[in-house]
Design an enzyme around this catalytic site. Structure first.
Site, PDB file in Angstrom:
ATOM      1  N   LYS A 234     -15.709  12.501  19.585  1.00 21.34           N
ATOM      2  CA  LYS A 234     -15.443  12.497  21.024  1.00 21.34           C
ATOM      3  C   LYS A 234     -14.340  13.499  21.358  1.00 21.34           C
ATOM      4  O   LYS A 234     -13.287  13.484  20.724  1.00 21.34           O
ATOM      5  CB  LYS A 234     -14.992  11.101  21.456  1.00 21.34           C
ATOM      6  CG  LYS A 234     -16.018  10.031  21.196  1.00 21.34           C
ATOM      7  CD  LYS A 234     -15.450   8.640  21.413  1.00 21.34           C
ATOM      8  CE  LYS A 234     -14.413   8.252  20.385  1.00 21.34           C
ATOM      9  NZ  LYS A 234     -14.018   6.822  20.464  1.00 21.34           N
ATOM     10  N   THR A 267      -8.067   7.103  31.949  1.00 17.55           N
ATOM     11  CA  THR A 267      -9.036   7.287  30.861  1.00 17.55           C
ATOM     12  C   THR A 267      -8.827   6.297  29.710  1.00 17.55           C
ATOM     13  O   THR A 267      -9.449   6.423  28.668  1.00 17.55           O
ATOM     14  CB  THR A 267      -8.947   8.721  30.277  1.00 17.55           C
ATOM     15  OG1 THR A 267      -7.599   8.940  29.871  1.00 17.55           O
ATOM     16  CG2 THR A 267      -9.375   9.770  31.257  1.00 17.55           C
ATOM     17  N   GLY A 269      -9.523   3.558  27.449  1.00 18.24           N
ATOM     18  CA  GLY A 269     -10.667   2.693  27.142  1.00 18.24           C
ATOM     19  C   GLY A 269     -12.010   3.405  27.191  1.00 18.24           C
ATOM     20  O   GLY A 269     -13.056   2.791  26.982  1.00 18.24           O
ATOM     21  N   THR A 270     -11.964   4.727  27.433  1.00 17.29           N
ATOM     22  CA  THR A 270     -13.233   5.476  27.483  1.00 17.29           C
ATOM     23  C   THR A 270     -13.995   5.375  26.154  1.00 17.29           C
ATOM     24  O   THR A 270     -15.219   5.253  26.144  1.00 17.29           O
ATOM     25  CB  THR A 270     -12.969   6.971  27.779  1.00 17.29           C
ATOM     26  OG1 THR A 270     -11.850   7.380  27.000  1.00 17.29           O
ATOM     27  CG2 THR A 270     -12.693   7.202  29.250  1.00 17.29           C
ATOM     28  N   GLY A 271     -13.232   5.415  25.053  1.00 17.19           N
ATOM     29  CA  GLY A 271     -13.876   5.414  23.730  1.00 17.19           C
ATOM     30  C   GLY A 271     -14.582   4.094  23.458  1.00 17.19           C
ATOM     31  O   GLY A 271     -15.726   4.071  22.995  1.00 17.19           O
ATOM     32  N   CYS A 272     -13.887   2.981  23.759  1.00 13.77           N
ATOM     33  CA  CYS A 272     -14.485   1.645  23.530  1.00 13.77           C
ATOM     34  C   CYS A 272     -15.731   1.494  24.405  1.00 13.77           C
ATOM     35  O   CYS A 272     -16.765   0.978  23.966  1.00 13.77           O
ATOM     36  CB  CYS A 272     -13.489   0.548  23.881  1.00 13.77           C
ATOM     37  SG  CYS A 272     -11.917   0.730  23.038  1.00 13.77           S
TER      38      CYS A 272
HETATM   39  N1  LIG Z   1     -11.376  13.157  31.809  1.00 17.31           N
HETATM   40  C1  LIG Z   1     -12.586  12.947  31.296  1.00 17.31           C
HETATM   41  N2  LIG Z   1     -13.691  13.317  32.001  1.00 17.31           N
HETATM   42  C2  LIG Z   1     -14.938  13.106  31.506  1.00 17.31           C
HETATM   43  N3  LIG Z   1     -15.167  12.518  30.333  1.00 17.31           N
HETATM   44  C3  LIG Z   1     -14.119  12.133  29.589  1.00 17.31           C
HETATM   45  C4  LIG Z   1     -12.771  12.319  30.015  1.00 17.31           C
HETATM   46  N4  LIG Z   1     -11.938  11.816  29.064  1.00 17.31           N
HETATM   47  C5  LIG Z   1     -12.725  11.325  28.091  1.00 17.31           C
HETATM   48  N5  LIG Z   1     -14.029  11.526  28.393  1.00 17.31           N
HETATM   49  C6  LIG Z   1     -15.201  11.135  27.595  1.00 17.31           C
HETATM   50  O1  LIG Z   1     -15.013   9.753  27.273  1.00 17.31           O
HETATM   51  C7  LIG Z   1     -15.532   9.476  25.992  1.00 17.31           C
HETATM   52  C8  LIG Z   1     -14.449   8.896  25.095  1.00 17.31           C
HETATM   53  O2  LIG Z   1     -13.637   9.967  24.647  1.00 17.31           O
HETATM   54  P1  LIG Z   1     -12.166   9.940  24.107  1.00 17.31           P
HETATM   55  O3  LIG Z   1     -12.015  11.158  23.300  1.00 17.31           O
HETATM   56  O4  LIG Z   1     -11.206   9.768  25.234  1.00 17.31           O
HETATM   57  O5  LIG Z   1     -12.161   8.607  23.209  1.00 17.31           O
HETATM   58  P2  LIG Z   1     -10.981   7.683  22.768  1.00 17.31           P
HETATM   59  O6  LIG Z   1      -9.732   8.475  22.636  1.00 17.31           O
HETATM   60  O7  LIG Z   1     -11.455   6.917  21.607  1.00 17.31           O
HETATM   61  O8  LIG Z   1     -10.817   6.719  24.027  1.00 17.31           O
HETATM   62  P3  LIG Z   1      -9.849   5.452  24.192  1.00 17.31           P
HETATM   63  O9  LIG Z   1      -8.860   5.466  23.103  1.00 17.31           O
HETATM   64  O10 LIG Z   1      -9.238   5.617  25.544  1.00 17.31           O
HETATM   65  O11 LIG Z   1     -10.740   4.258  24.168  1.00 17.31           O
HETATM   66  C9  LIG Z   1     -16.102  10.799  25.484  1.00 17.31           C
HETATM   67  O12 LIG Z   1     -17.479  10.860  25.797  1.00 17.31           O
HETATM   68  C10 LIG Z   1     -15.313  11.839  26.257  1.00 17.31           C
HETATM   69  O13 LIG Z   1     -15.974  13.068  26.352  1.00 17.31           O
HETATM   70  C1  LIG Z   2      -7.438  -3.325  21.351  1.00 11.91           C
HETATM   71  C2  LIG Z   2      -7.716  -1.885  21.468  1.00 11.91           C
HETATM   72  N1  LIG Z   2      -8.829  -1.393  20.898  1.00 11.91           N
HETATM   73  C3  LIG Z   2      -9.122  -0.082  20.997  1.00 11.91           C
HETATM   74  C4  LIG Z   2      -8.306   0.772  21.686  1.00 11.91           C
HETATM   75  C5  LIG Z   2      -8.639   2.255  21.751  1.00 11.91           C
HETATM   76  O1  LIG Z   2      -8.512   2.746  22.975  1.00 11.91           O
HETATM   77  C6  LIG Z   2      -7.136   0.230  22.281  1.00 11.91           C
HETATM   78  N2  LIG Z   2      -6.281   0.995  22.985  1.00 11.91           N
HETATM   79  N3  LIG Z   2      -6.882  -1.091  22.168  1.00 11.91           N
HETATM   80 MG   LIG Z   3      -9.197   9.320  24.549  1.00 11.15          MG
END
Ligand SMILES: Nc1ncnc2c1ncn2[C@@H]1O[C@H](COP(=O)(O)OP(=O)(O)OP(=O)(O)O)[C@@H](O)[C@H]1O
Ligand SMILES: Cc1ncc(CO)c(N)n1
Ligand SMILES: [Mg+2]
Length: 556
Positions: A234, A267, A269-272
């Site tokens: 990601k 942003t 929680g986008t990953g989860c």
């Molecule tokens: N500002 C943004 N606009 C559009 N898409 C985004 C943006 N930020 C993140 N994304 C998308 O969101 C998804 C999760 O990406 P990210 O790299 O932020 O994961 P993450 O760091 O594990 O997230 P988190 O830790 O917040 O749960 C990916 O598909 C990424 O491309």
């Molecule tokens: C509990 C928990 N799981 C996953 C993430 C990743 O964003 C977070 N910040 N907190």
């Molecule tokens: Mg992120």
């Protein structure tokens, strides 16, 4: 900073909780066994019936189990997973591995739950419920990773989505490096997809810096070598790039999934959410690539809708896919029925010449077909004027939706967009499916006509939902159409991961032979003349439906 403490160990084992657990057991016990004999029997029957009907419907509801940590700020973790699954209309059960204190400023504390409590939750859910897909988030210790792997070996599921949570978007460390060995050696080889963010991918590879999309590609390949079937790196945190680019690698091909970068601080929680949405789509039966594409689009839309939310005082706000849903509803968004391959069973394709010959309008013909049991309709109106076509497509869409039947448009993406049809069907010389997908978005149905395994492979790469394969038998409705026979049909089915509908010269007399091929992804037959070049469309459709559904049951 990682702060494991044993407060929770104590409270879980504390005497205050015992009466709560005890009360539940006593209540069930009493309701079953405390009354008179006949009363007791009746209650027990009611209980068993309930159990039975639960397990029947259980099997039909797509079900994701998330194994993750709780986030008090509710943007990530278990809370994000529940919201994402609810928004995608998939049931979500939960195994909590840790309780974190987080807000928009960062992570203030992490309490790891005892191993036996995690093991017990896993057993409770997996031994009782029909789980399709397991999605993992925060797995805070090597022992939890091992417990999870053991449970999955004992209770196998359709797919495993691993979000190797280690570092949050706020750059807080959630999980120590002790889990890395468990990830690499045990969990990844069991995973269908692993979805690290940039920092996690870097940690997995021993702290190599990732600064560009080509670095992400290299990382995807190296992580793939650790054993998962697919990898998605990601790129949310690759701020150098204007777009939000994720790299998907399935072991053979790389895909760069791009969306515009939404300008927002929300942003967290986008990953989860992305991983849960992938799990939800897999639970509904989607292919991996299509699940990833839908999830990416979903996150982008949700970010866009919650970009202006102000929650908390810190730099990193949560976003909320359910708020997105509410907003989309407000702008009169109709919940789209996602594609179900079983809809291909009796696939009726209209023909304007036949309707003219029998003096019928296209909507009269479509109404008769859906009343007779057609499970999907394609409007193939080669001679229609555009304006007239849009109007009749709108009328047909109303009819189809009142019967819960999807409506596709042949070839004319513009008409499909204008009437908001459920999708399109394109031939080899029509608009390429990949382009149609980018115009129509991830939720519309796209079918492609294919005669060969190579064309079928391309359709899958292009993001098609199904293949129309033929002509199986000679047909008069398509000039110069090479017949491929049952052997050609079988070859395409076997070569493809996509569901297939057979087409070409099929009717009541030979539909059974086609279905008898018995290849699992052959889902139905598409017919033109056998329905629409007949006096009573309704009766013909009803008869065909009965032949095809019986044959489909026999080969199952
Ligand atoms: N500002 C943004 N606009 C559009 N898409 C985004 C943006 N930020 C993140 N994304 C998308 O969101 C998804 C999760 O990406 P990210 O790299 O932020 O994961 P993450 O760091 O594990 O997230 P988190 O830790 O917040 O749960 C990916 O598909 C990424 O491309
Ligand atoms: C509990 C928990 N799981 C996953 C993430 C990743 O964003 C977070 N910040 N907190
Ligand atoms: Mg992120």
């Amino acid at each position: 900073m990682l702060m494991a403490s044993c407060n929770l160990v104590n409270s879980w084992n504390s005497p205050q909780l015992a009466p709560i657990l005890g009360f539940k057991q006593v209540r069930i016990f009493n309701s079953l066994f405390s009354d008179s004999d006949s009363n007791r029997r009746n209650q027990r029957h009611a209980f068993l019936n309930m159990q039975q009907s639960q397990s029947v419907s259980d099997a039909k509801i797509p079900h994701v189990l998330t194994v993750a940590g709780s986030d008090s700020g509710a943007g990530a973790g278990i809370q994000a997973d529940l919201k994402a699954c609810a928004a995608r209309r998939v049931f979500c059960s939960t195994v909590i591995t840790a309780v974190t204190a987080q807000n928009t400023v960062g992570v203030q504390g992490v309490e790891i739950l005892p191993d036996d409590v995690v093991a017990q939750q896993l057993k409770s859910v997996l031994s009782d419920m029909h789980v399709d897909v397991v999605k993992t988030g925060m797995l805070p210790s090597l022992s939890v990773v091992k417990i999870l792997c053991q449970s999955l070996r004992k209770f196998p599921v359709k797919a495993l989505v691993v979000d190797p949570v280690m570092v949050s978007t706020s750059a807080d460390v959630l999980v120590g490096s002790s889990v890395l060995a468990g990830f690499r050696e045990e969990l990844f080889p069991m995973a269908d997809i692993v979805t690290p963010n940039i920092k996690e991918a870097s940690l997995l590879l021993g702290d190599v810096p990732l600064q560009s999309v080509s670095d992400m590609r290299r990382a995807a390949k190296l992580i793939h070598d650790m054993g998962p079937r697919n990898v998605l790196i990601k790129g949310g945190d690759l701020h150098a790039s204007l777009d939000a680019i994720d790299v998907f690698f399935d072991g053979e091909e790389f895909y760069e999934l791009r969306s515009s970068r939404v300008k927002t601080c929300n942003t967290h929680g986008t990953g989860c959410t992305l991983a849960s949405c992938i799990a939800a789509e897999l639970a509904r039966g989607s292919s991996m690539l299509s699940a990833v594409k839908v999830a990416k689009h979903f996150v982008e839309t949700a970010l866009d809708y919650s970009k202006d939310l102000v929650i908390g005082n810190g730099p990193q706000g949560p976003f909320d896919p359910l708020l997105a849903l509410k907003n989309i509803d407000q702008s009169s968004y109709r919940q789209k029925r996602l594609f179900d391959p079983n809809d291909l069973l009796v696939y009726a394709v209209t023909d304007s010449n036949m309707n003219k010959k029998w003096g019928r309008s296209v909507d009269e013909a479509v109404k008769a077909a859906v009343e007779g049991g057609a499970t999907i309709i394609q409007l193939r109106e080669k001679d229609a004027e555009t304006r007239e076509f849009i109007e009749s497509a709108k009328a047909c869409l109303k009819i189809c939706h009142s019967y819960g039947v999807p409506l596709l448009i042949n070839d004319r993406i513009d008409v499909a967009l204008a009437c908001d049809a459920d999708g399109v069907h394109v031939g080899q010389s029509d608009m390429p499916a990949r382009l149609a997908r980018s115009l129509l978005g991830p939720e519309k149905i796209i079918g492609v006509s294919c005669k060969t395994p190579e064309q079928a492979e391309q359709a899958w790469i292009d993001g098609a939902d199904y293949i129309g394969c033929g002509g199986v038998y000679p047909t008069s409705t398509k000039a110069n159409n090479r017949t491929i026979g049952l052997d050609g049909l079988k070859e395409v089915c076997k070569a493809s991961k996509l569901p297939v509908v057979a087409i070409g010269g099929i009717g009541l007399s030979n539909a059974h032979d086609v279905m008898e091929l018995g290849v699992p992804n052959l889902k139905g037959v598409a017919v033109v003349s056998a329905l629409f070049d007949r006096e009573c469309i309704l009766t013909e459709t009803r008869n065909l439906h009965s032949v095809v559904s019986r044959a489909a049951l026999l080969v199952k």
